[in-house]
Design an enzyme around this catalytic site. Structure first.
Site, mmCIF file in Angstrom:
data_model
loop_
_atom_site.group_PDB
_atom_site.id
_atom_site.type_symbol
_atom_site.label_atom_id
_atom_site.label_comp_id
_atom_site.label_asym_id
_atom_site.label_seq_id
_atom_site.Cartn_x
_atom_site.Cartn_y
_atom_site.Cartn_z
ATOM 1 N N SER A 60 0.828 -1.207 0.000
ATOM 2 C CA SER A 60 0.000 0.000 0.000
ATOM 3 C C SER A 60 0.862 1.255 0.000
ATOM 4 O O SER A 60 1.631 1.490 -0.929
ATOM 5 C CB SER A 60 -0.953 -0.036 1.190
ATOM 6 O OG SER A 60 -1.877 1.024 1.141
ATOM 7 N N ASP A 80 -2.625 6.338 -3.797
ATOM 8 C CA ASP A 80 -1.441 5.663 -3.265
ATOM 9 C C ASP A 80 -1.004 4.553 -4.231
ATOM 10 O O ASP A 80 -1.699 4.279 -5.225
ATOM 11 C CB ASP A 80 -1.692 5.151 -1.844
ATOM 12 C CG ASP A 80 -2.695 4.017 -1.784
ATOM 13 O OD1 ASP A 80 -3.472 3.841 -2.740
ATOM 14 O OD2 ASP A 80 -2.715 3.301 -0.765
ATOM 15 N N ASP A 115 -1.092 1.345 -4.556
ATOM 16 C CA ASP A 115 -1.991 0.279 -4.999
ATOM 17 C C ASP A 115 -3.390 0.803 -5.307
ATOM 18 O O ASP A 115 -4.321 0.023 -5.524
ATOM 19 C CB ASP A 115 -2.032 -0.881 -4.004
ATOM 20 C CG ASP A 115 -2.710 -0.537 -2.699
ATOM 21 O OD1 ASP A 115 -2.546 0.609 -2.239
ATOM 22 O OD2 ASP A 115 -3.392 -1.407 -2.118
ATOM 23 N N ASP A 124 -5.881 2.275 -3.711
ATOM 24 C CA ASP A 124 -7.093 2.091 -2.931
ATOM 25 C C ASP A 124 -7.378 3.292 -2.026
ATOM 26 O O ASP A 124 -8.432 3.373 -1.409
ATOM 27 C CB ASP A 124 -7.067 0.785 -2.120
ATOM 28 C CG ASP A 124 -5.963 0.718 -1.081
ATOM 29 O OD1 ASP A 124 -5.130 1.646 -1.014
ATOM 30 O OD2 ASP A 124 -5.922 -0.279 -0.333
#
Length: 574
Positions: free
Chosen positions: A144, A303, A305, A307
Site C-alpha cells: 500500500s 497511493d 496500490d 485504494d
C-alpha cells in the site's frame, strides 16, 4: 524462537539460494540485525503479510511468501474449494512480480489454478476480479502506502473482500502449521502454464471493471456540459492508478487531465516521494506545483496500490489549494450521492451507509438527513466489505456508500475493498456539479459544515519499530486499560469501549454493556460535547494510532478544540 539457530539454518540449508546466504553472511557481525530478522516469523495477520524486504524469517522474501501461500493452499484444499482457482495481482514495488509468481506457482503445485494479472493492477481491481472469475480466493502483492523497503501480501475470499472471522483465524492457523520449508510445494512456470494451472489475465477484466465504475455516475450530462471548463491534476505516486484513473476520466468525458510526469510511471524507489501516502502533505509538492501552472480546480493523488485517494481543492476566495482529509472527501462524495439519488428518485429501498468506528461523526448527521441506515464497523475496510455480503445474503439493506477515515471509500459493490479509482471518478463528477453551480469543492465543504456542524478529526501517530517497539506499544495499551482516564482536559469520559474484551463501561456509574462488534485491540472513549478519542495499534505498520474527533461552532473553534484534545491525550500517555 531461537533467532541464532534460525540464522544458522538459513545459512547452511540447501533449500535457500546463494544470494540469500550472501545477504545473511553480510550481517554476520551485527547481532541486533540478526535478531531483528530472525526473532520471529513474519506475522501472518488477519490481513496477510507485511514487512521489510530481505532475507530472514521476519522479512518479506520468496521463502516467507511461498510458505504463507502453502498454508493458504492447505486451507483451500481443506475446504474442497480448489476447483475455482485463485486470482493474483501485484503493484509497482520491489519484488512484487516475483512474489506474485511465487504465490502462483505454489498454488499451481498444489493443483490450484492461478489467474495472474499480466502487469501491475490496483488492489480494488483484484477484489473485482475474484468475483468476476468466480474464484475461491485472491492475493494482492502490495504494501500500500508504506515506504519503498516494504512489501506485503493480502488475502481475499470468494466474496471479493479481505478475509474476516472465522476464516482469517483458520487461515492463520494453517499458515502457522507450515513449519518445514522443505514441505512447501512449487513448480516450474513453463510447466504450470502448459498444464493450465497458470493463466495470464488482463484486458477483459480491465474492461469489465471500468464498465462497472461507470454505473456509479449520476449526471453524465453535467460532466459533458463542463468537461472543457474543469481542470484536473492527478498523480498516481508511481503506482497502479495511472492507467485505470486516466482511462475512466477520459471515457466519461473529462478533457483537461494533467498527470505529474515525475510520478507517472512505476518506480519502486518512489524517487520523488519521501512517503508515498496521500495523507502526507509533502507528497503533494509536485502535484500542487503543476496545479498552479495549469490553474487546476482539483488535485488528486492515489497511493501505489490505488485504494486510497487524497485531494486538494482550489479556493477562489483565498487563491489557495485546501487539503481535504479522508473524512472530508468521503463526506463530500456521500453528500452528493445521497442528495442526488434522493433528488432523482434513484435511492434504493432500505439504503445503508457503512463507516468505521474512527470515521467522522458527520456521517451520522448526513445519513439522518436522507433517512439512510448508518452502520458502524471496526477499523479496516474488510468489515465494510463484509457488510455488503451480509446485506446480499440476508436481503436487508442496499449498500450505497462506505468509507473509513484513512482516505478510503467505495461507491458501488463492484469491489469489496476501498477503491480510489471509483473515488476519483465520483469526486470529479462532484467537482463538475459544483462547477456547473458556480462553486468549488471547498465551497461545498463549507456549506456542509454550516448544515451539519463543524466536525474536525485528528490522527496522532507514534512509530515504534522492531521488537522493542512492539513491546512499548503493548505497554501503552495495557496502561490505558489498567488505569482508564475519566476525563481529557475537561472532556468527560461518558463511556469506554474495550473492543478486545467486548465490554463497554460507564466510568461514573460502573454500568457495563457489550460493544456488539468482533474482538479487536482497540480502546474507544466516548466524550462529552460530542467529542471522542480512540487508541489502536496499527495492523500493518509498527505504529500506535490515536484518533480524535470534535464538533465545533466554526472552523477556528473546531481546530482549536481538536488541538486541545490531542494535547490532552498526549499528556495521558506520556
Amino acid at each position: 524462537m531461537d533467532y541464532r539457530k534460525e540464522y544458522e539454518f538459513w545459512l547452511q540449508d540447501d533449500y535457500f539460494d546463494e544470494e540469500t546466504k550472501k545477504e545473511l553472511r553480510a550481517i554476520a557481525g551485527d547481532e541486533k540485525e540478526i535478531e531483528e530478522r530472525f526473532y520471529r516469523e513474519l506475522e501472518f495477520g488477519t490481513g496477510g503479510l507485511r514487512g521489510i524486504i530481505g532475507a530472514g524469517t521476519n522479512r518479506m522474501n520468496l521463502y516467507t511468501v511461498r510458505k504463507a501461500t502453502q498454508g493458504l493452499a492447505n486451507y483451500i484444499l481443506s475446504k474442497g474449494a480448489q476447483e475455482k482457482g485463485i486470482a493474483i495481482a501485484y503493484d509497482s514495488r520491489f519484488m512484487s512480480p516475483e512474489f506474485a509468481d511465487e504465490a502462483a506457482l505454489c498454488m499451481a503445485a498444489n493443483g490450484i489454478k492461478a489467474y495472474v494479472f499480466d502487469a501491475l493492477r490496483p488492489t480494488p481491481e483484484l477484489s473485482f476480479a475474484v468475483r468476476y472469475l468466480h474464484a475461491t480466493a485472491g492475493i494482492v502483492i502490495t504494501a500500500s502506502h508504506n515506504p519503498p523497503e516494504y512489501n506485503g501480501y493480502k488475502v481475499y475470499w470468494e466474496d471479493g473482500a479481505q478475509v474476516t472471522s472465522p476464516k482469517d483465524i483458520e487461515i492463520i492457523d494453517c499458515v502457522k502449521a507450515v513449519t518445514d520449508y522443505h514441505s512447501v510445494k512449487t513448480m516450474d512456470k513453463q510447466e504450470a502454464v502448459a498444464s493450465g494451472l497458470y493463466i495470464s489475465i488482463g484486458s477483459e477484466i480491465d474492461d469489465a471493471f471500468i464498465a462497472e465504475l461507470k454505473k456509479q455516475i449520476i449526471h453524465p450530462e453535467v460532466i459533458a456540459e463542463v468537461a472543457d471548463k474543469i481542470s484536473i491534476v492527478y498523480t498516481p505516486f508511481n503506482g497502479t492508478g495511472n492507467v485505470p484513473v486516466r482511462r475512466i476520466l477520459k471515457e466519461i468525458g473529462f478533457r483537461n487531465v494533467y498527470v505529474v510526469p515525475e510520478q507517472e510511471m512505476p518506480d519502486p524507489k518512489f524517487t520523488t516521494l519521501e512517503y508515498p501516502n496521500p495523507e502526507d502533505p509533502k507528497a503533494f509538492t509536485l502535484a500542487l506545483k503543476l496545479a498552479k501552472e495549469k490553474k487546476a480546480d482539483i488535485v488528486l493523488a492515489t497511493d501505489p496500490d490505488a485504494d486510497r485517494l487524497g485531494i486538494y481543492a482550489y479556493d477562489t476566495k483565498s487563491g489557495e489549494y485546501i487539503p481535504f482529509t479522508g473524512n472530508m472527501s468521503g463526506m463530500v462524495i456521500a453528500e452528493y450521492l445521497l442528495n442526488q439519488k434522493a433528488a432523482t428518485g434513484t435511492m434504493p429501498e432500505n439504503p445503508a451507509l457503512v463507516k468505521t468506528i474512527v470515521t467522522t461523526n458527520m456521517a451520522d448527521d448526513i445519513t439522518a438527513a436522507y433517512n439512510v441506515k448508518l452502520i458502524e464497523v471496526l477499523t479496516g475496510f474488510k468489515y465494510i466489505g463484509e457488510q455488503i455480503k451480509w446485506f446480499e445474503e440476508n436481503n436487508t439493506y442496499q449498500y450505497v456508500f462506505g468509507l473509513e477515515e484513512s482516505y478510503g471509500c467505495l461507491a458501488g459493490t463492484h469491489a469489496r475493498d476501498k477503491d480510489a479509482v471509483v473515488a476519483v471518478m465520483c469526486l470529479c463528477e462532484v467537482a463538475a456539479w459544483c462547477k456547473k453551480n458556480n462553486k468549488t469543492l471547498w465551497d461545498m465543504m463549507l456549506e456542509m459544515y454550516e448544515k451539519y456542524g463543524y466536525y474536525k478529526e485528528e490522527l496522532y501517530t507514534i512509530t515504534m519499530k522492531g521488537k522493542e517497539g512492539s513491546e512499548q506499544i503493548a505497554a501503552i495499551m495495557e496502561a490505558l486499560r489498567a488505569n482508564p482516564p475519566k476525563e481529557f482536559a475537561g472532556w468527560k469520559v461518558l463511556e469506554m469501549r474495550d473492543y478486545k474484551s467486548g465490554k463497554t463501561v460507564n466510568p461514573e456509574t460502573g454500568e457495563e454493556g457489550e460493544t456488539g462488534l468482533p474482538t479487536s485491540n482497540v480502546l474507544y472513549f466516548n466524550l462529552s460535547d460530542q467529542a471522542w478519542c480512540c487508541a489502536r495499534p496499527s495492523g500493518t505498520e509498527p505504529k500506535i494510532k490515536f484518533y480524535m474527533g470534535v464538533k465545533g461552532n466554526s472552523l477556528e473553534n473546531a481546530n482549536q478544540l481538536v488541538k486541545e484534545l490531542t494535547e490532552a491525550l498526549k499528556a495521558k500517555i506520556s
